[in-house]
Motif scaffolding. Structure first.
Motif, PDB file in Angstrom:
ATOM      1  N   ALA A 233     -14.238 -19.406  29.859  1.00 35.37           N
ATOM      2  CA  ALA A 233     -14.867 -18.187  29.333  1.00 35.37           C
ATOM      3  C   ALA A 233     -13.850 -17.271  28.676  1.00 35.37           C
ATOM      4  CB  ALA A 233     -15.590 -17.459  30.462  1.00 35.37           C
ATOM      5  N   GLN A 234     -12.644 -17.221  29.216  1.00 34.25           N
ATOM      6  CA  GLN A 234     -11.614 -16.363  28.612  1.00 34.25           C
ATOM      7  C   GLN A 234     -11.276 -16.830  27.206  1.00 34.25           C
ATOM      8  OE1 GLN A 234      -8.622 -16.818  31.591  1.00 34.25           O
ATOM      9  NE2 GLN A 234      -9.372 -15.162  32.881  1.00 34.25           N
ATOM     10  N   GLY A 235     -11.034 -18.136  27.069  1.00 34.08           N
ATOM     11  CA  GLY A 235     -10.697 -18.666  25.752  1.00 34.08           C
ATOM     12  C   GLY A 235     -11.852 -18.606  24.785  1.00 34.08           C
ATOM     13  N   LEU A 236     -13.040 -18.994  25.236  1.00 44.37           N
ATOM     14  CA  LEU A 236     -14.214 -18.986  24.358  1.00 44.37           C
ATOM     15  C   LEU A 236     -14.622 -17.569  23.979  1.00 44.37           C
ATOM     16  CD1 LEU A 236     -16.301 -21.833  26.033  1.00 44.37           C
ATOM     17  CD2 LEU A 236     -15.064 -21.938  23.858  1.00 44.37           C
ATOM     18  N   SER A 237     -14.336 -16.614  24.865  1.00 42.69           N
ATOM     19  CA  SER A 237     -14.647 -15.218  24.533  1.00 42.69           C
ATOM     20  C   SER A 237     -13.825 -14.751  23.335  1.00 42.69           C
ATOM     21  CB  SER A 237     -14.370 -14.316  25.736  1.00 42.69           C
ATOM     22  OG  SER A 237     -15.242 -14.615  26.796  1.00 42.69           O
TER      23      SER A 237
ATOM     24  N   LEU B  91     -12.647 -16.797  20.958  1.00 44.23           N
ATOM     25  CA  LEU B  91     -13.191 -17.524  19.808  1.00 44.23           C
ATOM     26  C   LEU B  91     -14.513 -16.919  19.328  1.00 44.23           C
ATOM     27  CD1 LEU B  91     -13.258 -19.968  17.866  1.00 44.23           C
ATOM     28  CD2 LEU B  91     -14.290 -21.291  19.720  1.00 44.23           C
ATOM     29  N   PHE B  92     -15.462 -16.756  20.249  1.00 47.73           N
ATOM     30  CA  PHE B  92     -16.766 -16.238  19.851  1.00 47.73           C
ATOM     31  C   PHE B  92     -16.724 -14.752  19.527  1.00 47.73           C
ATOM     32  CE2 PHE B  92     -18.111 -20.183  21.853  1.00 47.73           C
ATOM     33  CZ  PHE B  92     -19.096 -20.612  20.984  1.00 47.73           C
ATOM     34  N   GLY B  93     -15.734 -14.053  20.081  1.00 47.55           N
ATOM     35  CA  GLY B  93     -15.544 -12.656  19.686  1.00 47.55           C
ATOM     36  C   GLY B  93     -15.202 -12.535  18.219  1.00 47.55           C
ATOM     37  N   MET B  94     -14.394 -13.492  17.736  1.00 52.53           N
ATOM     38  CA  MET B  94     -14.084 -13.504  16.307  1.00 52.53           C
ATOM     39  C   MET B  94     -15.325 -13.887  15.486  1.00 52.53           C
ATOM     40  SD  MET B  94     -10.810 -12.724  15.920  1.00 52.53           S
ATOM     41  CE  MET B  94     -11.263 -11.481  17.162  1.00 52.53           C
ATOM     42  N   LEU B  95     -16.111 -14.823  16.011  1.00 57.04           N
ATOM     43  CA  LEU B  95     -17.295 -15.271  15.271  1.00 57.04           C
ATOM     44  C   LEU B  95     -18.343 -14.165  15.133  1.00 57.04           C
ATOM     45  CD1 LEU B  95     -17.866 -18.920  16.610  1.00 57.04           C
ATOM     46  CD2 LEU B  95     -17.292 -18.245  14.273  1.00 57.04           C
ATOM     47  N   VAL B  96     -18.482 -13.313  16.135  1.00 56.64           N
ATOM     48  CA  VAL B  96     -19.475 -12.232  16.059  1.00 56.64           C
ATOM     49  C   VAL B  96     -18.881 -10.961  15.462  1.00 56.64           C
ATOM     50  CG1 VAL B  96     -20.766 -13.162  18.015  1.00 56.64           C
ATOM     51  CG2 VAL B  96     -19.013 -11.444  18.424  1.00 56.64           C
ATOM     52  N   GLN B  97     -17.681 -11.107  14.884  1.00 54.90           N
ATOM     53  CA  GLN B  97     -17.046 -10.025  14.144  1.00 54.90           C
ATOM     54  C   GLN B  97     -16.711  -8.814  15.012  1.00 54.90           C
ATOM     55  OE1 GLN B  97     -15.855 -10.085  11.232  1.00 54.90           O
ATOM     56  NE2 GLN B  97     -16.825 -11.804  10.190  1.00 54.90           N
ATOM     57  N   LEU B  98     -16.249  -9.077  16.241  1.00 59.37           N
ATOM     58  CA  LEU B  98     -15.685  -7.977  17.026  1.00 59.37           C
ATOM     59  C   LEU B  98     -14.415  -7.495  16.339  1.00 59.37           C
ATOM     60  CD1 LEU B  98     -16.043  -9.231  20.710  1.00 59.37           C
ATOM     61  CD2 LEU B  98     -17.264  -7.326  19.667  1.00 59.37           C
TER      62      LEU B  98
ATOM     63  N   ASN C 144     -11.592  -6.775  17.453  1.00 65.65           N
ATOM     64  CA  ASN C 144     -10.391  -7.414  18.004  1.00 65.65           C
ATOM     65  C   ASN C 144     -10.833  -8.294  19.170  1.00 65.65           C
ATOM     66  OD1 ASN C 144      -7.700  -8.056  18.620  1.00 65.65           O
ATOM     67  ND2 ASN C 144      -6.997  -6.000  18.094  1.00 65.65           N
ATOM     68  N   THR C 145      -9.865  -8.945  19.780  1.00 64.74           N
ATOM     69  CA  THR C 145     -10.224  -9.807  20.915  1.00 64.74           C
ATOM     70  C   THR C 145     -10.816  -8.959  22.038  1.00 64.74           C
ATOM     71  OG1 THR C 145      -7.994  -9.617  21.836  1.00 64.74           O
ATOM     72  CG2 THR C 145      -8.431 -11.476  20.385  1.00 64.74           C
ATOM     73  N   PRO C 146     -11.902  -9.438  22.679  1.00 62.48           N
ATOM     74  CA  PRO C 146     -12.535  -8.637  23.736  1.00 62.48           C
ATOM     75  C   PRO C 146     -11.662  -8.473  24.977  1.00 62.48           C
ATOM     76  CG  PRO C 146     -13.536 -10.808  23.614  1.00 62.48           C
ATOM     77  CD  PRO C 146     -12.627 -10.699  22.431  1.00 62.48           C
ATOM     78  N   ILE C 147     -10.729  -9.385  25.180  1.00 67.59           N
ATOM     79  CA  ILE C 147      -9.777  -9.282  26.294  1.00 67.59           C
ATOM     80  C   ILE C 147      -8.384  -9.609  25.765  1.00 67.59           C
ATOM     81  CG2 ILE C 147     -11.269  -9.658  28.297  1.00 67.59           C
ATOM     82  CD1 ILE C 147     -10.866 -12.595  28.041  1.00 67.59           C
ATOM     83  N   THR C 148      -7.378  -8.961  26.339  1.00 67.72           N
ATOM     84  CA  THR C 148      -6.000  -9.147  25.881  1.00 67.72           C
ATOM     85  C   THR C 148      -5.324 -10.272  26.656  1.00 67.72           C
ATOM     86  OG1 THR C 148      -5.054  -7.604  27.497  1.00 67.72           O
ATOM     87  CG2 THR C 148      -5.873  -6.677  25.406  1.00 67.72           C
ATOM     88  N   GLY C 149      -4.139 -10.673  26.154  1.00 69.76           N
ATOM     89  CA  GLY C 149      -3.380 -11.720  26.827  1.00 69.76           C
ATOM     90  C   GLY C 149      -2.997 -11.347  28.241  1.00 69.76           C
TER      91      GLY C 149
ATOM     92  N   VAL D   4     -18.893 -11.760  25.830  1.00 71.12           N
ATOM     93  CA  VAL D   4     -19.049 -11.502  24.390  1.00 71.12           C
ATOM     94  C   VAL D   4     -20.211 -10.546  24.124  1.00 71.12           C
ATOM     95  CG1 VAL D   4     -19.516 -12.554  22.145  1.00 71.12           C
ATOM     96  CG2 VAL D   4     -17.997 -13.702  23.779  1.00 71.12           C
ATOM     97  N   SER D   5     -21.345 -10.773  24.801  1.00 68.53           N
ATOM     98  CA  SER D   5     -22.507  -9.921  24.550  1.00 68.53           C
ATOM     99  C   SER D   5     -22.274  -8.505  25.036  1.00 68.53           C
ATOM    100  CB  SER D   5     -23.750 -10.507  25.215  1.00 68.53           C
ATOM    101  OG  SER D   5     -23.571 -10.563  26.622  1.00 68.53           O
ATOM    102  N   SER D   6     -21.651  -8.321  26.183  1.00 70.52           N
ATOM    103  CA  SER D   6     -21.380  -6.966  26.670  1.00 70.52           C
ATOM    104  C   SER D   6     -20.407  -6.247  25.737  1.00 70.52           C
ATOM    105  CB  SER D   6     -20.826  -7.004  28.095  1.00 70.52           C
ATOM    106  OG  SER D   6     -19.603  -7.720  28.155  1.00 70.52           O
TER     107      SER D   6
END
Length: 1096
Positions: free
Chosen positions: A844-848, A850-857, A859-864, A924-926
């Motif tokens: 979920a961390q990695g896919l978040s 990826l999908f965060g970029m796809l839904v045009q957030l 920046n990344t929803p969570i940091t390194g 991602v949705s939140s």
């Protein structure tokens, strides 16, 4: 050694090389060129003169020894008298072994890029990069340290062997007696041996004077072995190598001790070519291997590497070409891709797997199972056959009087009683009243040969029955039948203390034994068979010391194996009802001899002239046969009065006092004592539990066939399917194929030698079984190594056996092995639960990202740093909860898992997928909801990202709590009060995660500078709680569906499918000619887990 066998060894070495393993001594090795290897001879079958000739020694060699020049020449030819040492692994090799992993390479790559970013950026980005580098380096260092700490100490077994060797030797050189370092001893040296000396090499004895050596650690014989110098004849065997070491009485072996007397021997083998050296070669040649779980985790890591690389590339492409924030920004797009990579790397997985093993080890240790190698915990869960010793493991290792037979009744004794009361004896005329089923058709001689009353030497421990039977006729089952009588006690009633004392007084007074403290073994002195009568009397409430003081010994006939009885003459007491002027003589001995000396029998075991009747010889002989057929040792107790004038006080009487009297038959038979080493009470239940778990239990013992069968019946090992025992002698003549079939049909292996034990292990493995094997002596080390799980005895075992084992029983109790098997299954289940918790979080961390970029957030929803924190906090707290989850109901009612069964099967993969989808969707949705929410529209970019990341961060970790609470039970619903019970760490971990989440979310400086977020408002917490509940509901719904499918017979445990391709039985063939194996002739060739053995 003949050329054909040498060619076979070379061929096996070549095959081994193709298998990717190492052959310890090949034909090109220095070992193979040593003359001791090429000139090996059956020294024990040769005369002293033939031995000297074979060694190239003169007739006067016994007096002159080797010359200094000849000794130097032989030292150059044969090499020093020391054992080969295994090359030890350096600390740098250990470190490389830990970091040589594709996932570690990913972390190192991320750390390298973070270093570059820290150099070329400024401000908060630089600080964040530095912190990220420190965290990654810390993670790698911690995992490396844990791995190195937990690595096994394979060289310790060899070190234990070396510590047994003598440091010097007393030899004759140039006609003079001198002391030399043991390493300088060479074949042909004349060695002088005295009491207490440690034997420096394998010797062919040439002179002995009342000499005996203690060889328990090497041969399994508990008493010193008397030595002689004559050549050993081949009796009942075809090849010299088949003669057991303990029967080679003209040999003395390196590292054993001279227990009595003295002697002279000529060295015939040194260093690696001694018996102890052969075992050392086996120990050091067996390489440490990875178990199924570790192999599968490696395989999972490789798949993860491919997935991580693929998703990281996809993330880079999306960020570089699609994202509004990072479009055409190479370095930032790489950083985003690496954040995705860091997110999916399970940094804490290896640590949590180790912690799972370590916790199981701690739990087992609290139950007397000490695990030496962590992967053995997992292997225990797939054990299909447990091969156990009998004495002390399945039995109590205390010889006990289990029954007493009189002229008309049978009395059963409660051998497990702890109270000192007469009711421990109960009259039970049905107890052992008929021959054992396997002995119905046997002749008396056959019953005698198969039972414990035979004079044949026992192969194994405790050769302590001095009162063996010479001859046993074969009367019919109805021979000597007696009519039922309630005299002196009714069937089902207990006798009085006075009756027990009178009946057993012969066994108590006609003895020099000393009972141990509180009736136990501690401090006891004497023969175990005789001590059993004292113990039964003691626990019936009789004061042993008072009885001996009231009726002191006047004279005695000492025991001798020639006439097999002992007699003592006593001053009678009032209870003895002695006529005036009479002493009371007690005679205790081999029952067949006692019957022949008896004129009368005590009716019902009651003493006194009023209760004398003519002896019924046929009855007593049949009772001896019945008891012997049940594997019981039998002892006859007799008494008679003698004139005081015929006995001199303090006299040492001869045997003629008993069997040379002018009146001929003169004794009165009181009763027969039936004696055995009874089963441990807890072992009966443990074996039932093992059987219900699909685990077969086999017993390998040096004891007699009927004794082993009787114990097997009591324990539940012998049943309709496995109805008979097979002996070591029968195994010796079997071919390899016959042995494999034999092991399929028998659970009891009697009169077995260590050579038989290792063959049994390999035969079972060749049939696809996973073996747990117990052992205690040096000679058991190869079998312990060959077994999938070697189990050594903690109390009675040797250091070598313990160091060669995977697990040690601190209490020498079989029930502890079954408990360990249960814990091995728990570990497997818990490892699957750990993967169910940790894998969705990582995914979920990695896919978040990826999908965060796809839904045009933005920046990344969570940091390194948030990712690294979540990985570790979830592994250490939530993951550890599932790692220490107690056993679920029914875990020991299912068959063992198959070797090669996938850790992640279809249904576990489905659960991981559902957890991944739910957590990724939640994060991602939140994050997207917060971005689009009007309440945050007025915030600038940085402030809005802080809000997004705070919400996503908490949704992720609180959602992980939901996954963990559901994963605690494989099938049972977590909508139940049980979720608050059984594992205190569950609620504690939830509390820890909650406190840390709140702290990092709201603590000024830490939240903004390190985690790049700010405190959440009520809306953010509402999103967190809603998603937490939804995730829990979905996981529980999936579990309910799976329960329903299982109820309909579906394979929801993936027992029939999903097998990993691992080397199987086709790679475990026994070598041709293995039926003639002998322990000192073994060389190891490792195939996967199992080492083939050949005759050298």
């Amino acid at each position: 050694m003949d050329k054909k066998v040498a060619q076979w060894i070379c061929s096996a070495a070549a095959d081994t090389a193709q298998c990717g393993t190492e052959w310890p001594f090949t034909s090109n090795d220095v070992w193979a060129d040593n003359p001791q290897y090429t000139e090996k001879s059956p020294w024990h079958t040769m005369t002293v003169e033939e031995t000297f000739t074979k060694l190239g020694l003169g007739a006067d060699h016994k007096m002159m020894g080797l010359s200094s020049s000849e000794a130097a020449s032989r030292l150059a030819k044969y090499g020093p008298n020391k054992m080969t040492e295994k090359v030890k692994v350096t600390i740098w090799q250990r470190i490389w072994h830990q970091i040589n992993n594709v996932l570690v390479y990913v972390l190192i790559t991320v750390a390298a890029v973070s270093v570059v970013q820290a150099v070329i950026t400024t401000g908060q980005n630089r600080l964040t990069s530095i912190i990220q580098v420190c965290l990654i380096v810390g993670v790698i260092t911690l995992n490396t340290c844990i791995g190195i700490y937990q690595e096994g100490n394979a060289e310790k077994a060899a070190d234990a062997l070396k510590s047994m060797l003598s440091s010097d030797a007393r030899v004759i050189r140039d006609g003079k007696e001198i002391m030399i370092p043991a390493e300088q001893l060479v074949p042909g040296d004349i060695c002088l041996l005295g009491l207490g000396d440690k034997i420096p090499s394998d010797l062919r004895l040439v002179t002995v004077s009342n000499m005996a050596t203690g060889e328990a650690a090497l041969t399994g014989e508990a008493v010193p072995i008397d030595k002689e110098i004559g050549a050993i004849a081949l009796k009942g065997v075809t090849y010299p190598e088949q003669v057991p070491l303990g029967d080679r009485k003209n040999m003395a072996y390196s590292a054993t001790l001279v227990a009595q007397g003295c002697g002279v021997g000529v060295a015939i083998s040194t260093g690696d070519f001694t018996q102890i050296g052969t075992i050392n070669r086996l120990v050091i040649s067996i390489e440490k291997i990875k178990t199924d779980v570790l192999k599968q985790i490696d395989m999972i890591s490789k798949w993860l590497f491919i997935i991580i690389c693929t998703l990281s590339l996809a993330t880079f492409l999306i960020a570089f070409f699609y994202s509004n924030t990072y479009k055409r920004q190479v370095l930032n797009s790489i950083v985003i891709a690496l954040i995705c990579a860091v997110a999916m790397v399970p940094e804490g997985l290896e640590a949590i797997v180790t912690l799972t093993y370590s916790y199981a080890v701690k739990i087992m240790a609290s139950h007397n199972a000490i695990v030496r190698a962590l992967p053995a915990v997992e292997t225990l869960g797939s054990v299909t056959v447990i091969c156990s010793d009998k004495t002390g493991t399945l039995t109590q290792n205390i010889m006990s009087l289990t029954a007493f037979v009189t002229s008309n009744a049978r009395y059963k004794n409660n051998v497990d009683a702890s109270d000192r009361v007469p009711v421990n004896f109960v009259r039970d005329d049905s107890y052992l009243s008929e021959r054992a089923q396997m002995s119905f058709e046997k002749s008396g001689d056959k019953i005698l040969a198969d039972g414990p009353n035979s004079g044949e030497r026992r192969r194994g421990h405790d050769p302590s029955n001095h009162f063996t039977v010479d001859e046993l006729p074969t009367p019919g089952p109805s021979a000597g039948a007696v009519s039922a009588s309630d005299f002196p006690f009714k069937n089902g009633a207990s006798p009085t203390k006075e009756w027990i004392q009178a009946a057993l007084s012969c066994g108590v007074l006609c003895s020099k034994c000393v009972l141990g403290e509180d009736g136990g073994r501690a401090g006891e002195i004497g023969n175990p068979t005789e001590l059993s009568i004292l113990r039964a009397s003691y626990f019936s409430g009789i004061d042993i010391e008072e009885l001996k003081n009231d009726s002191p010994i006047v004279a005695e006939v000492p025991f001798s194996s020639d006439y097999k009885f002992m007699a003592t003459v006593h001053e009678p007491t009032a209870l003895d009802k002695a006529p005036a002027g009479k002493y009371l003589a007690y005679v205790k001995g081999a029952p067949d001899r006692m019957v022949k000396l008896c004129k009368n029998q005590a009716k019902g075991g009651v003493i006194g002239d009023d209760n004398l009747e003519e002896i019924n010889e046929a009855y007593w002989l049949e009772q001896i046969a019945i008891l012997s057929s049940h594997g019981l040792r039998v002892l006859g107790l007799c008494r008679a009065f003698v004139d005081k004038s015929s006995v001199k006080v303090g006299a040492q009487l001869g045997q003629e006092f008993v069997n040379g009297r002018p009146e001929g038959k003169w004794l009165t038979m009181v009763g027969l004592c039936a004696i055995m080493d009874p089963p441990r009470p807890e072992c009966v239940q443990a074996i039932k539990e093992a059987h219900s778990a699909g685990v077969r239990v086999a017993m390998i013992t040096g004891d007699h066939k009927d004794t082993a069968t009787a114990i097997g019946l009591l324990l539940g090992i012998v049943d309709e399917k496995y109805s008979e025992a097979v002996t070591g002698a029968e195994l010796d003549v079997m071919s390899d194929e016959e042995l494999i079939k034999c092991c399929q049909l028998h659970n009891v292996f009697a009169r077995a030698s260590p050579q038989n034990k290792i063959r049994i292990v390999r035969a079972l493995q060749a049939d696809g079984e996973v073996i747990g094997m117990t052992g205690d002596g040096v000679n058991d080390a190869p079998a312990l190594k060959a077994a999938n799980v070697g189990v050594a005895m903690g109390k009675e075992g040797t250091d070598v056996a313990r160091e060669a084992s995977d697990m040690i029983l601190a209490d020498d109790n079989f029930a502890t092995i079954v408990y360990a098997v249960k814990q091995g299954r728990v570990v497997w289940d818990n490892l699957r639960k750990v993967l169910l918790v940790n894998t969705p979080i990582n995914n979920a961390q990695g896919l978040s990202v990826l999908f965060g970029m796809l839904v045009q957030l933005p920046n990344t929803p969570i940091t390194g740093i948030q990712i690294l924190y979540s990985n570790f906090i979830c592994a250490v707290t939530l993951g550890f909860v599932t790692a220490i989850e107690p056993a679920e109901d029914g875990i020991m009612s299912v068959p063992p898992r198959r070797v090669g069964k996938r850790l992640i099967g279809r249904y576990l993969l489905l659960r991981i997928f559902i957890g991944t989808v739910m957590l990724t969707g939640a994060v991602v949705s939140s994050a997207k909801v917060v971005e689009l929410s009007p309440r945050y529209a007025d915030l600038d970019f940085t402030e809005k990202m802080f809000k997004i990341r705070a919400t996503a961060f908490n949704v992720l970790d609180f959602g992980a709590i939901s996954v963990m609470m559901s994963a605690r039970f494989s099938y049972l619903s977590s909508f139940h009060p049980r979720v608050f019970k059984g594992n205190k760490a569950a609620l504690a971990s939830c509390a820890i995660v909650t406190v840390l989440q709140v702290f990092f979310t709201y603590c000024p400086g830490i939240n903004t500078v390190i985690f790049q977020m700010k405190g959440m408002d009520g809306f953010g917490w509402m999103l967190t709680i809603v998603w937490m509940v939804l995730i829990f509901l979905v996981m529980e719904i999936e579990k309910a569906i799976r329960r329903a499918l299982k109820a309909r017979g579906a394979d929801t445990d993936d027992r029939e499918v999903g097998e990993v391709e691992l080397p199987g039985p086709e790679h475990m063939k026994l070598p041709k000619g293995a039926s003639r194996l002998n322990l000192q002739e073994l060389i190891s060739c490792q195939y996967y887990r199992f080492e083939d053995i050949v005759l050298t």
